[in-house]
Design a protein around this motif. Structure first.
Motif, short mmCIF file in Angstrom:
data_model
loop_
_atom_site.label_atom_id
_atom_site.label_comp_id
_atom_site.label_asym_id
_atom_site.label_seq_id
_atom_site.Cartn_x
_atom_site.Cartn_y
_atom_site.Cartn_z
N PRO A 12 0.85 -1.18 -0.08
CA PRO A 12 -0.04 0.21 0.08
C PRO A 12 1.02 1.31 -0.04
O PRO A 12 0.50 2.18 -0.64
CB PRO A 12 -0.95 -0.34 1.28
N LEU A 13 1.95 1.19 0.68
CA LEU A 13 2.72 2.66 0.70
C LEU A 13 3.65 2.52 -0.67
O LEU A 13 3.68 3.60 -1.22
CB LEU A 13 4.03 2.21 1.74
N TYR A 14 3.57 1.51 -1.37
CA TYR A 14 4.27 1.41 -2.62
C TYR A 14 3.43 2.30 -3.72
O TYR A 14 3.96 2.87 -4.56
CB TYR A 14 4.86 0.36 -3.16
N ARG A 42 -2.00 -3.97 -8.00
CA ARG A 42 -3.18 -3.48 -8.94
C ARG A 42 -4.24 -2.89 -7.96
O ARG A 42 -4.85 -1.99 -8.29
CB ARG A 42 -3.59 -4.42 -9.97
N GLU A 43 -4.46 -3.62 -7.02
CA GLU A 43 -5.78 -3.43 -6.21
C GLU A 43 -5.31 -2.24 -5.34
O GLU A 43 -6.27 -1.38 -5.24
CB GLU A 43 -6.18 -4.53 -5.27
N TRP A 44 -4.31 -2.01 -4.91
CA TRP A 44 -3.61 -1.04 -4.16
C TRP A 44 -3.70 0.34 -4.71
O TRP A 44 -4.13 1.29 -4.40
CB TRP A 44 -2.59 -1.09 -3.31
N ARG A 45 -3.48 -0.05 -6.05
CA ARG A 45 -3.41 1.40 -6.90
C ARG A 45 -4.73 1.86 -7.30
O ARG A 45 -5.06 3.06 -7.31
CB ARG A 45 -2.58 0.93 -8.27
N ARG B 173 -0.56 2.08 6.75
CA ARG B 173 -1.09 0.60 6.43
C ARG B 173 -2.46 0.23 6.77
O ARG B 173 -3.33 -0.15 6.21
CB ARG B 173 -0.01 -0.27 7.13
N GLN B 174 -2.73 0.71 8.16
CA GLN B 174 -3.93 0.36 8.75
C GLN B 174 -4.91 1.29 7.84
O GLN B 174 -6.14 0.80 7.93
CB GLN B 174 -3.86 0.78 10.24
N ALA B 175 -4.66 2.50 7.82
CA ALA B 175 -5.54 3.40 6.87
C ALA B 175 -5.86 3.03 5.72
O ALA B 175 -7.12 2.91 5.25
CB ALA B 175 -4.85 4.85 6.64
N MET B 176 -4.88 2.33 4.85
CA MET B 176 -5.31 1.80 3.70
C MET B 176 -6.07 0.56 3.74
O MET B 176 -6.51 0.53 2.84
CB MET B 176 -3.67 1.56 2.68
N GLY B 177 -5.84 -0.01 4.59
CA GLY B 177 -6.67 -1.30 5.03
C GLY B 177 -8.00 -1.01 5.11
O GLY B 177 -9.03 -1.59 4.56
N VAL B 178 -8.32 0.24 6.04
CA VAL B 178 -9.73 0.44 6.24
C VAL B 178 -10.39 1.03 4.76
O VAL B 178 -11.43 0.75 4.47
CB VAL B 178 -9.86 1.63 7.18
#
Lengths: 286, 190
Positions: A12-14, A42-45, B173-178
């Motif tokens: 997610p950070l990437y 791709r999903e994170w993007r 990370r936690q925020a992105m998970g939410v």
């Protein structure tokens, strides 16, 4: 070495472009040939892409016309020939001759104008292409420069760490290594330190811990307390943000037996003999 | 009953094919649909209406010029468009040197009325995204916003917020998970 789970945590950070160079490189290496990780990325993007919709709504000016004008300007074809519009009426005698001559002059002028217009359209198209190329190059250059600056910082930090590690190793590898433990003095705030001494080579390495920061016009100064000359200056230093100080020094020759090591707070640049308060002291065991 | 929303233009493949054939109508349609979002994003990042206009134009122009480079397997067309816009806007701010300090809005303050010309599906998607952002704590929102709108790395965010690196990393990370859980209905990745 990062595990696959570590890499998944970093995805997610990437996707946010939020990793530093080293972590980013680790993710990119792991992504090569790992279809599952690529799918997750791709999903994170997609999640990151959707964040744009959180930006406050704003009414833009009408940019579509400008956009389409730019598109048409870049693709403008040469205007259709208009010479055929020249009058074709048949006229007799001088009138006809004059009309023919005038028509010829008009046709030549029109032809030249058409040529100029076509040339202008081509030049505009070329210019638009060059401008777009320049913008793309500038964009790439800015990105490369930012990456390069980051890498240079990383390399410089690594070089410094390597030099310090080599200096430490050079002392640790000496025979008859001796350690002097330093503690805070009675009126000083809690802190500690130690000196690694190698009497045969004269090399010494000093570390201090939990030292409070000193103002810009002050430094910490390390002293050797010797049998013959009393305090002999060794080195000056400032602790880092964690309160850790590290400095290399040389044990003085010809000053008699080393009795103790001490640290005082002095004026920036250090002083030949201690003037300020002593904060650390450690006796050398004979 | 709200209609199903997706994160892709239904006719995305057709639009890309038309762009590759240099059909202006496709570009015009895409601009009608996403021009406002692209502009709003650029304005949010740069805080400069003139720069936002230029970035919007340059973003669609790049899409027009480089439609051949679009790879549907790497993400949707709107995503690509917004990635270009975000990247250009962040670069513009960096080049300017004087970064506009981020001011994180409280989503509850955002009380906009959709304009008649806004695409209904886009309005619905925007609502879902704002609902998802509202699920984040203030700290999480700040960290995500610093990464997204200012392009800061996690170590730069830690420095900016004067907080430990690990804390910031975990928070993002936690925020992105939410967000991923909340935005699940909009995601198209199989």
């Amino acid at each position: 070495m990062k595990t696959r789970d570590d890499i998944r945590d970093d995805l997610p950070l990437y996707a946010l472009d939020g990793l530093d160079a080293e972590d980013r490189a680790a993710v990119e290496a792991a992504l090569a040939g790992d279809a599952e990780l690529a799918r997750e990325l791709r999903e994170w993007r997609e999640v990151v892409g959707l964040l744009a919709l959180d930006a406050p709504n704003a009414a833009p000016p009408d940019l579509k016309d400008q956009l389409l004008a730019r598109v048409r300007g870049a693709a403008a074809p040469a205007p259709a020939p208009v010479a055929g519009r020249v009058a074709r009426r048949r006229l007799g005698g001088w009138t006809a001759a004059l009309a023919a001559a005038a028509a010829a002059v008009f046709a030549i002028a029109t032809y030249r104008e058409i040529g100029h217009r076509a040339e202008l359209a081509r030049a505009r198209q070329t210019l638009a292409g060059l401008q777009e190329g320049l913008r793309a190059t500038q964009h790439t250059l800015e990105t490369v420069n930012a990456t390069l600056a980051q890498r240079e910082d990383d390399v410089n930090a690594l070089r410094l760490a390597l030099a310090q590690a080599e200096a430490t190793l050079a002392v640790l590898q000496q025979p008859n290594l001796q350690m002097v433990a330093l503690r805070e003095t009675a009126d000083a705030p809690p802190a500690a330190g130690h000196v690694l001494l190698s009497p045969p080579s004269g090399k010494a390495l000093f570390y201090a811990f939990d030292l409070p920061p000193v103002p810009p016009n002050k430094v910490y100064e390390l002293w050797w307390i010797t049998e013959k000359d009393g305090p002999v200056r060794a080195a000056v230093f400032r602790p880092d943000a964690r309160g850790v100080g590290r400095v290399e020094a040389t044990v003085p020759a010809g000053a008699g037996a080393l009795q103790a090591a001490a640290v005082t707070v002095e004026r920036a640049g250090g002083v030949p003999k201690p003037e300020g308060p002593m904060v650390l002291l450690g006796q050398v065991k004979s | 009953m709200p209609r199903a929303v997706t994160n892709d233009v239904p006719e995305s493949a057709d639009v890309v094919a038309a762009l590759r054939r240099k059909e202006e109508q496709a570009l015009a349609q895409l601009h009608d649909r996403y021009g406002r979002v692209v502009y709003a994003l650029a304005l949010r990042i740069t805080g400069d209406a003139g720069a936002a206009e230029e970035i919007s134009l340059d973003t669609f122009w790049q899409l027009w010029q480089q439609a051949d480079r679009f790879d549907g397997s790497q993400g949707s067309l709107p995503n690509w468009l917004l990635t270009i816009a975000r990247s250009r806007a962040i670069d513009r701010v960096r080049a300017r040197g004087a970064r506009k300090r981020l001011q994180v809005e409280d989503p509850s303050d955002v009380n906009e009325v959709a304009r008649p010309e806004d695409d209904a599906e886009l309005v619905e998607r925007r609502g879902l995204v704002r609902d998802a952002m509202a699920q984040l704590s203030a700290d999480q929102r700040t960290a995500v916003a610093l990464a997204y709108y200012e392009g800061l790395s996690h170590s730069q965010i830690a420095e900016r917020l004067q907080e430990p690196l690990g804390t910031v990393k975990t928070r993002i990370r936690q925020a992105m998970g939410v967000l991923r859980r909340a935005l699940g209905p909009l995601l198209t990745t199989p």
